[in-house]
Structure formats: structure tokens, C-alpha cells
Design an enzyme around this catalytic site. Structure first.
Site, PDB file in Angstrom:
ATOM      1  N   GLY A  13     -86.019  29.036 126.092  1.00  0.00           N
ATOM      2  CA  GLY A  13     -86.861  29.112 127.287  1.00  0.00           C
ATOM      3  C   GLY A  13     -88.084  28.439 126.516  1.00  0.00           C
ATOM      4  O   GLY A  13     -88.428  28.033 124.628  1.00  0.00           O
ATOM      5  N   THR A  15     -91.952  28.593 124.412  1.00  0.00           N
ATOM      6  CA  THR A  15     -92.778  27.997 124.578  1.00  0.00           C
ATOM      7  C   THR A  15     -92.489  25.986 124.326  1.00  0.00           C
ATOM      8  O   THR A  15     -92.304  25.517 125.182  1.00  0.00           O
ATOM      9  CB  THR A  15     -94.081  27.676 123.320  1.00  0.00           C
ATOM     10  OG1 THR A  15     -95.091  28.477 123.716  1.00  0.00           O
ATOM     11  CG2 THR A  15     -94.634  26.259 123.262  1.00  0.00           C
ATOM     12  N   LYS A  78    -110.640  27.007 118.867  1.00  0.00           N
ATOM     13  CA  LYS A  78    -110.603  26.989 117.012  1.00  0.00           C
ATOM     14  C   LYS A  78    -110.940  26.141 117.391  1.00  0.00           C
ATOM     15  O   LYS A  78    -110.606  24.721 117.708  1.00  0.00           O
ATOM     16  CB  LYS A  78    -108.490  27.438 117.559  1.00  0.00           C
ATOM     17  CG  LYS A  78    -108.442  26.570 115.735  1.00  0.00           C
ATOM     18  CD  LYS A  78    -106.594  26.593 115.204  1.00  0.00           C
ATOM     19  CE  LYS A  78    -107.008  26.157 114.158  1.00  0.00           C
ATOM     20  NZ  LYS A  78    -105.345  26.028 113.862  1.00  0.00           N
ATOM     21  N   THR A 342     -98.910  23.003 112.951  1.00  0.00           N
ATOM     22  CA  THR A 342     -98.291  22.214 114.057  1.00  0.00           C
ATOM     23  C   THR A 342     -97.404  22.385 114.534  1.00  0.00           C
ATOM     24  O   THR A 342     -96.500  21.435 114.947  1.00  0.00           O
ATOM     25  CB  THR A 342     -97.830  20.823 112.691  1.00  0.00           C
ATOM     26  OG1 THR A 342     -96.385  22.190 111.713  1.00  0.00           O
ATOM     27  CG2 THR A 342     -99.173  20.615 112.276  1.00  0.00           C
ATOM     28  N   ILE A 344     -96.303  23.733 117.531  1.00  0.00           N
ATOM     29  CA  ILE A 344     -95.906  23.715 119.078  1.00  0.00           C
ATOM     30  C   ILE A 344     -96.681  22.305 119.216  1.00  0.00           C
ATOM     31  O   ILE A 344     -96.324  21.192 120.220  1.00  0.00           O
ATOM     32  CB  ILE A 344     -97.309  24.399 119.663  1.00  0.00           C
ATOM     33  CG1 ILE A 344     -96.913  25.495 119.367  1.00  0.00           C
ATOM     34  CG2 ILE A 344     -97.227  24.023 120.454  1.00  0.00           C
ATOM     35  CD1 ILE A 344     -97.920  26.606 120.298  1.00  0.00           C
TER      36      ILE A 344
END
Length: 496
Positions: A13, A15, A78, A342, A344
Site C-alpha cells: 500500500g 503512496t 511548495k 523525486t 513520488i
């Protein structure tokens, strides 16, 4: 060729797993069934709390309401990463999500700036960057404009655990089936060698045609079962651990990530709505775990909310992201330290690539080979960009930084640095996540200045060039003067 792919099984599981499941089910719909297998007893690494602008494409594809997303994940905005102490101690620069100035046909703006800098007219490239001004002022607004001059690109900081839970809710609404359980045995087809099913410890059998391995560093399918192998990059990127520690939030929330270089690694500071995310990425060859934890604790801006925890990793990539009928996504596919946020994105990219190459009528070797070629190239290019931060520095205050300066680096990076240093030219390569403005900001920030510039920059007189530079600064700063503060925006837009 294998049989038609009617069912996709996602192992793990967090992200990675839930983003994979959600995107595949949303885009492909009834073409495939999607089942995700995870166990509540397995912890999630969860260090990634900062993202880059492509995350918005995921949210848009999934039909996510941005205000709800910000509330659900405790997100903040951001605009950039602020790099502190990377070239020398006491100096900082920004890597923003926007581009400085406005480029001419055949001639990027930084060539004009380089000429102006050599003439003594201008000494700050970032003063021509809209994100820089908003970040420095602590302000943000969603600008309604079609003029790329005022394109305020942004991403998010968020709680990655909450984001995973949010994606789970979306996935289950879309029809993804969740199965709770620990894998006891991975069964291969005796004829093809493909993964056929997962036997769980409770005896339940999960069958599928295509398997996505989101089992983290363990790589249960891609490495433990299929023995795909790992390409180690620790000779270029020797940091192999991180110590993380949350702390109380600031009174005022900055719209950027801070990356603060230390004697043998770097510290992240990520502002969320409910806390600050803090961590120190370091090499165990230069710091002990105890030294790293003490260094992080002594450099927190706000009181700690929990004890520190150490995360061990190895920088590099799985030799083939797609092996047999298994695609590795997230930490199972490789790891690059979160210096440029980087992690995700690489999950997103892997899943989008799979959807584009989806083997509906069966897996073809050519299809799998092209997927792997693109995955490898993308990883390599991000790796080179991260190496740049370490290798090009004037710091000589520790053995770590001296070693970084003296190491051999990939030839592609050597050539890129040499080309920029000579002429100011930056070539954007196929599948490079980072475009010219990113390479420009980091190379300049790390102390590389071109000795020459494009001849088209000479078409303006000195007086005209000075006027253009002054007007550009004013134009880029003007929107930030009218923006609400970052905290005011979050309250007005999302009610937080």
C-alpha cells in the site's frame, strides 16, 4: 507472449501502491480488475513529504478537488527548494519551479543575464524569477494568467501517510479491491516463470495476470522471487541513511523546502499544516547514527514532537523495472535520496508509463524492453542531477566534501558541465525530468559561471540591456507584492 491481462495485483500500500491502483483503475476502468494486497502490520517508510509540479497531473486525472486534498493531507504550497551551505558555508540559492526572465527565439534568457553580469549590470539571476520573489516574501496566490512570464508553478508539501490514506479512499470508490494479509509464498507458473499467485499467511490465494511490486526496499516479487538484481550507485551517492524527527510547526509557514548541507550530508525542513518534517540524510562512512541524530536534534527550529528514527537505504536501481510479468514501482524499483523531491514523481512516472504500454492482449518482449529503456534513462538522468549538487562545490571543510569533489562522475554529467561552463548552453535530453531552468539554477548556485554566452545576446546596447534587466525584475516581483501570505491563502482557499 502471455495471456490477456484481465487482472492487476498490486502488492503493498502506501503512496506507491495506492497511487498505482488508483491511476490504473481510473484510466483503464472496466478493462481490468485491480486488487491491492497489504498488511497493516507492515510499516511505511514515509519520508517523502515534498513533491514537484507533476503531482498536479495525478490529482487532476483522479478528479481530486484541490481544496479537499489540501485539507485531507495537511498540505502546504511548495514553490522551490532553498539550498543552504552547498557551495560554501553561509551561502544559499533557490531551485525554483519557474524560469527566469523571458527567453528570445533561439536564445534563453540566461544568456542575456550572463552578458549583463559580465558587464556589471546585474548580479542576481533569481531576481528575474517570479517563484523566487513569492518564496522570499512568504506569499502565494493562484495567478489567473495566460502569459508564461507570470506562470507561478507550484507543488505541495504533505503528510505522505495521509496522502496514502486519501488515495486508498479514492481507489476503493473507483472499485479497487483491498485484501488484508501478509504474503507467505509467491507462486510461479512452471512453464513461463511468471508470477501466478500470492499465497497469504491466512491461506487465501490471490491470483493475477500482471503484478505491481510496491513492497518497498524488500522487493518481494522483483528481487526476492525473480532475482532481478540491483545496480548500486553508492560510489557516486554515498549517503545511505536518514534520521527523521518531526517538530512543532512554525508560526509562519514558508512556501518552500529547505535543504541545508552539513559536514557529511544534508538536512531537510518541510513545513506542513500540523508539524514540520525534519530529517538528515547522511553517509554512515562519515557519521554514526548517534552523531546524525544528535546533529539533527540540535538543528531543529522548533521543539521535537517525537523521537528520531533511522532509515537505512541503498542508492541505485533495480536492473529491470519490468521483469517477467512484474513491474516494480516505488522503493522496490530503486532509490534516489529525496534531495530534489523525486520519489513520488518516480512512482507517478512508472505507473503512467505502464498505462501507456499496458499489455492488454499479452506481454511482448519489445514492449517490456522499451519500458525498461525509458525507466533506466529517467533514473540515470535524475541521478546525474543529484550528483551535480555534491560534486560541484567549493567546500573543503570536511573529508566528505573533498571526496565528493574528487570522485569520478558519469561522462554525460561531465560533458553537460563542460558545455555550460564554455558557452552557457544546456541541452535537454529525452526523458530528463529537469529542464534547462533547473540545471541553470543549480549549476549557477553551485558556482559554475559560463565564460561565454549566445551571440544573440549582443543585439542590444549596454543601455538597452540594463533597461531590460531592470524592467524584468520589476515585472517578476510585482505579482508577489499583491499576494496574500502563504498562511492566508491556505485559510482562504482550503479553510485550514
Amino acid at each position: 507472449m502471455t495471456n490477456q491481462v484481465k487482472k492487476v495485483v498490486v502488492l503493498g500500500g502506501g503512496t506507491s501502491g495506492w497511487m498505482s491502483a488508483a491511476l490504473i483503475k481510473k484510466v483503464l476502468g472496466d478493462v481490468v480488475d485491480v486488487e491491492l494486497v497489504e498488511s497493516e502490520s507492515i510499516g511505511i517508510v514515509g519520508v517523502g513529504e515534498a513533491t514537484i509540479p507533476p503531482i498536479q497531473h495525478v490529482n487532476e486525472t483522479l478528479g481530486i478537488d484541490e481544496a479537499e486534498f489540501i485539507r485531507e493531507t495537511k498540505a502546504t504550497i511548495k514553490l522551490a527548494i532553498k539550498f543552504e551551505n552547498w557551495r560554501v558555508k553561509g551561502e544559499s540559492y533557490y531551485h525554483t519551479f519557474s524560469a527566469p526572465g523571458r527567453s528570445l527565439p533561439f536564445c534563453h534568457f540566461h544568456h542575456l543575464w550572463t552578458r549583463a553580469n559580465q558587464l556589471g549590470i546585474d548580479d542576481n539571476l533569481w531576481a528575474h524569477d517570479i517563484n523566487f520573489h513569492a518564496a522570499e516574501a512568504g506569499r502565494f496566490a493562484k495567478l489567473q494568467t495566460q502569459d508564461p512570464l507570470f506562470d507561478l508553478k507550484y507543488a505541495y508539501h504533505f503528510d505522505s501517510g495521509l496522502y496514502g490514506q486519501y488515495l486508498r479512499k479514492i481507489s476503493e470508490r473507483l472499485g479497487v479491491k483491498r485484501t488484508e494479509g501478509l504474503v507467505d509464498q509467491v507462486n510461479l507458473n512452471v512453464q513461463t516463470g511468471d508470477v501466478e499467485s500470492l499465497k497469504l499467511k491466512n491461506g487465501h490465494l490471490v491470483t493475477g495476470d500482471l503484478f505491481i511490486d510496491c513492497s518497498g526496499f524488500r522487493g518481494v516479487l522483483i528481487n526476492q522471487k525473480l532475482g532481478t538484481g540491483f545496480e548500486d550507485w553508492s560510489h557516486w551517492l554515498p549517503c545511505d541513511r536518514a534520521v527523521a524527527m518531526p517538530s512543532e510547526r512554525h508560526q509562519h509557514t514558508t512556501p518552500y523546502t529547505r535543504s541545508i548541507a552539513h559536514e557529511a550530508g544534508w538536512q531537510w525542513r518541510i513545513p506542513l499544516q500540523h508539524r514540520n518534517g525534519n530529517g538528515l540524510v547522511y553517509s554512515s562512512r562519515y557519521y554514526s547514527d548517534e552523531q546524525a541524530a544528535e546533529l539533527l536534534a540540535s538543528n531543529l527550529d522548533t521543539p521535537a514532537l517525537d523521537d528520531s528514527r533511522v532509515i537505512k537505504f541503498r542508492t541505485g536501481r533495480t536492473r529491470k523495472q519490468w521483469n517477467r510479468n512484474v513491474i516494480a514501482v516505488g522503493l522496490a524499483s530503486g532509490f534516489l535520496e529525496p534531495l530534489e523531491s523525486t520519489s513520488i514523481y518516480l512512482v507517478q512516472s512508472a505507473v503512467v508509463r505502464l498505462i501507456k504500454f499496458f499489455p492488454h492482449m499479452g506481454i511482448e518482449d519489445a514492449q517490456r524492453d522499451e519500458y525498461n529503456r525509458q525507466s533506466k534513462l529517467e533514473y540515470d538522468l535524475i541521478r546525474d542531477f543529484i550528483i551535480l549538487h555534491y560534486h560541484v562545490t567549493d567546500r573543503v571543510d570536511s573529508q566528505f566534501w573533498r571526496d565528493m569533489q574528487n570522485m569520478e562522475v558519469p561522462k554525460r554529467l561531465v560533458d553537460k558541465i563542460a558545455q555550460f561552463k564554455k558557452s552557457g548552453a544546456i541541452t535537454h535530453e529525452e526523458l530528463d525530468l529537469f529542464w534547462e531552468p533547473s540545471w541553470l539554477q543549480v549549476m549557477l548556485g553551485q558556482g559554475i559561471k559560463p565564460t561565454d554566452y549566445h551571440p544573440l545576446a549582443n543585439q542590444f546596447s549596454t543601455e538597452k540591456l540594463a533597461e531590460m534587466m531592470a524592467n524584468m525584475k520589476k515585472a517578476k516581483q510585482a505579482p508577489s507584492l499583491q499576494m496574500p501570505t502563504h498562511d492566508e491563502f491556505l485559510k482562504m482557499f482550503a479553510g485550514v
